[in-house]
Design an enzyme around this catalytic site. Structure first.
Site, PDB file in Angstrom:
ATOM      1  CG  HIS A  77      -2.039   0.916   1.219  1.00 11.65           C
ATOM      2  ND1 HIS A  77      -2.197   1.923   2.165  1.00 11.65           N
ATOM      3  CD2 HIS A  77      -3.104   1.034   0.388  1.00 11.65           C
ATOM      4  CE1 HIS A  77      -3.296   2.600   1.912  1.00 11.65           C
ATOM      5  NE2 HIS A  77      -3.872   2.098   0.845  1.00 11.65           N
TER       6      HIS A  77
ATOM      7  CE  LYS B 276      -1.365   5.294  -0.762  1.00 10.82           C
ATOM      8  NZ  LYS B 276      -1.718   3.932  -1.042  1.00 10.82           N
TER       9      LYS B 276
ATOM     10  CG  ASP C  79      18.518  12.533 -10.092  1.00 12.34           C
ATOM     11  OD1 ASP C  79      18.516  11.494 -10.791  1.00 12.34           O
ATOM     12  OD2 ASP C  79      18.419  13.664 -10.586  1.00 12.34           O
TER      13      ASP C  79
ATOM     14  CG  HIS D  80      -7.474   8.580   0.374  1.00 17.11           C
ATOM     15  ND1 HIS D  80      -6.167   8.483  -0.083  1.00 17.11           N
ATOM     16  CD2 HIS D  80      -7.936   7.303   0.444  1.00 17.11           C
ATOM     17  CE1 HIS D  80      -5.877   7.205  -0.302  1.00 17.11           C
ATOM     18  NE2 HIS D  80      -6.918   6.473   0.005  1.00 17.11           N
TER      19      HIS D  80
ATOM     20  CE  LYS E  55      -3.961   6.847   2.992  1.00 12.29           C
ATOM     21  NZ  LYS E  55      -5.320   6.486   3.138  1.00 12.29           N
TER      22      LYS E  55
ATOM     23  CG  ASP F  61       2.270  17.155  22.435  1.00 11.69           C
ATOM     24  OD1 ASP F  61       1.053  17.177  22.708  1.00 11.69           O
ATOM     25  OD2 ASP F  61       3.091  16.429  23.026  1.00 11.69           O
TER      26      ASP F  61
END
Length: 478
Positions: free
Chosen positions: A222, A224, A229, A396, A398, A403
């Site tokens: 899952h 991404k 470089d 969507h 995450k 703090d």
């Protein structure tokens, strides 16, 4: 020959016997007690509808797959040493810095990877900013491009990425493209063929090899990740497709977050990719040791997690981050199916006087998951957790904000699938300025949300509450 009542009775008896056998198997093999209970209840009461899903999803932890994954990672480091360049883990160890934050030190030990300093991190809000930055970085690549996504669509965004990779490959840039075979099940073969014919090294990540794992669809990559470089990286919640730019109703506008990272942290991200690439291909990709970012002052901790970890890294990441909070913990996730450890951490944070706010979508993309999430959300709200539903479109992203200094962004959802079944990638940053920027972004998101009232649960029709309870039975695989 007619099919009679006796034949039907025998078939039902056989299904129930198979359900009992599968329930015993679940008790012996499922990793968590709540998962074992959920599968047992479902298999014993509804074997007609749960036996087939259990065949595909229920074998929570294939010992041979776990061993094979660990074996290929060890082989990867051995092969790297024989080729004359230092294994990435050793290279990354040159970059270790000591953090004053106990949370970051714990996450470093949990991940088995170093905390790096002298990085720069840029917040990318939504798809337009994310893909503009990724495509611009790829266009400027001179030596190597690494691309890894769970979902890639053959649409305008997917073809823009395809053209960018082909153009770089035509200029002699080494391009590695890793896609998940399950997440990209709808991707036409011609898309990959076009990349390969142009010189792009395109490979599928699959956990279904071998006789035992031939039905396995649980272990999905899952992550991404894009690295250019060896020094400029992109991590976050976006996959590749028009919906991530809000072009596909009814979920549009799409709300998501990515980050751009420059500096030594790219070495650790390359390590994560190299392990995935080697597991899929048994070859080593092109990797480059990055330099310190000009003006970079940020600490970054990469936390890869997956079903082959020796500890439950995905769940423990959330537990440690929540336990570390002293003033606030803000979380955004498209799904809310916490395990007992994360639920307890959230409740304890409330009791410590921490402001605990969780932002969820108001629109479902998966109805069963949404139903289970709703029940968990009402229960958490009764315990004092402030939960909100984002109104403008589908949420969507995450993101965790702890703090005033620690922000965590990546691919992991707040659910059991991300905790224990998927390969995920999160990056924790330590910087008051960046945390303030993330806080401002989340404050704006919360301003477009409606609070969840726990009293509403008792007012729902009985059939809705029963449906949510049934959906919750599948929490271990959601």
């Amino acid at each position: 020959m007619q099919f009679g009542l006796l034949d039907l009775s025998l078939i039902l008896l056989l299904l129930h016997l198979l359900g009992v056998i599968a329930a015993v198997h679940a008790v012996l093999t499922v990793r968590t007690s709540q998962g074992a209970v959920a599968w047992c209840v479902a298999l014993l009461t509804l074997p007609y509808v749960t036996l087939l899903p259990y065949l595909f999803l229920g074998r929570r932890r294939f010992a041979d797959y776990v061993a094979a994954r660990r074996f290929v990672v060890e082989r990867m480091h051995e092969q790297a040493g024989r080729m004359g360049w230092r294994p990435l883990r050793e290279m990354a160890s040159d970059l270790i810095v000591n953090s004053e934050h106990a949370c970051i030190r714990t996450l470093s030990r949990l991940a088995g990877s170093p905390t790096t300093g002298h990085n720069r991190v840029r917040l990318l809000v939504d798809g337009e900013a994310t893909f503009a930055a990724i495509l611009a970085a790829i266009a400027a690549a001179r030596r190597c491009v690494i691309v890894q996504f769970f979902i890639v669509h053959d649409d305008s965004v997917g073809r823009a990425l395809q053209r960018a990779l082909i153009e770089r490959a035509s200029e002699g840039v080494k391009v590695h493209f890793l896609y998940d075979s399950i997440g990209c099940h709808a991707l036409p073969g011609r898309y990959i063929d076009t990349l390969r014919k142009a010189g792009v090294d395109a490979r599928a990540f699959a956990a279904t090899r071998g006789m035992v794992n031939r039905f396995q669809v649980n272990f999905r990559n899952h992550r991404k990740l894009v690295i250019v470089d060896g020094e400029r990286a992109f991590v976050g919640g976006h996959n590749v497709g028009d919906e991530y730019l809000g072009r596909r109703p009814p979920l549009s506008p799409w709300r998501d977050t990515h980050i751009e990272l420059v500096g030594p942290v790219a070495a650790v991200l390359q390590l994560s990719f190299t392990e995935d690439w080697y597991a899929a291909t048994q070859t080593l990709p092109t990797v480059l040791l990055p330099k310190k970012a000009d003006g970079g002052t940020m600490l970054c901790q990469v936390i890869p997690s997956g079903p082959t970890d020796r500890l439950e890294s995905g769940s423990l990441l959330f537990v440690e981050a929540i336990n570390a909070a002293r003033r606030r913990v803000w979380i955004t996730s498209p799904y809310f199916v916490p395990d007992e450890a994360v639920s307890a951490a959230l409740r304890l944070a409330v009791l410590r006087g921490v402001e605990v706010k969780v932002l969820l979508p108001s629109r479902p993309d998966h109805r069963v998951v949404f139903a289970a999430s709703t029940l968990y959300a009402y229960e958490a709200a009764r315990a004092g957790v402030q939960l909100f539903r984002y109104q403008p479109g589908f949420l969507h992203q995450k993101v965790l904000l702890i703090d005033d200094e620690i922000a965590i962004v990546g691919s992991a959802n707040l659910d059991n699938r991300s905790f224990r079944l998927n390969f995920e990638l999160m990056v924790a940053t330590v910087d008051a300025g960046f945390a303030a920027e993330v806080g401002a972004m989340l404050a704006d998101d919360f301003s477009h949300a409606v609070a969840i009232d726990p009293a509403v649960l008792s007012a729902l029709p009985p059939w809705r509450r029963v449906a949510m309870g049934l959906a919750r039975l599948f929490a271990p695989i959601l």
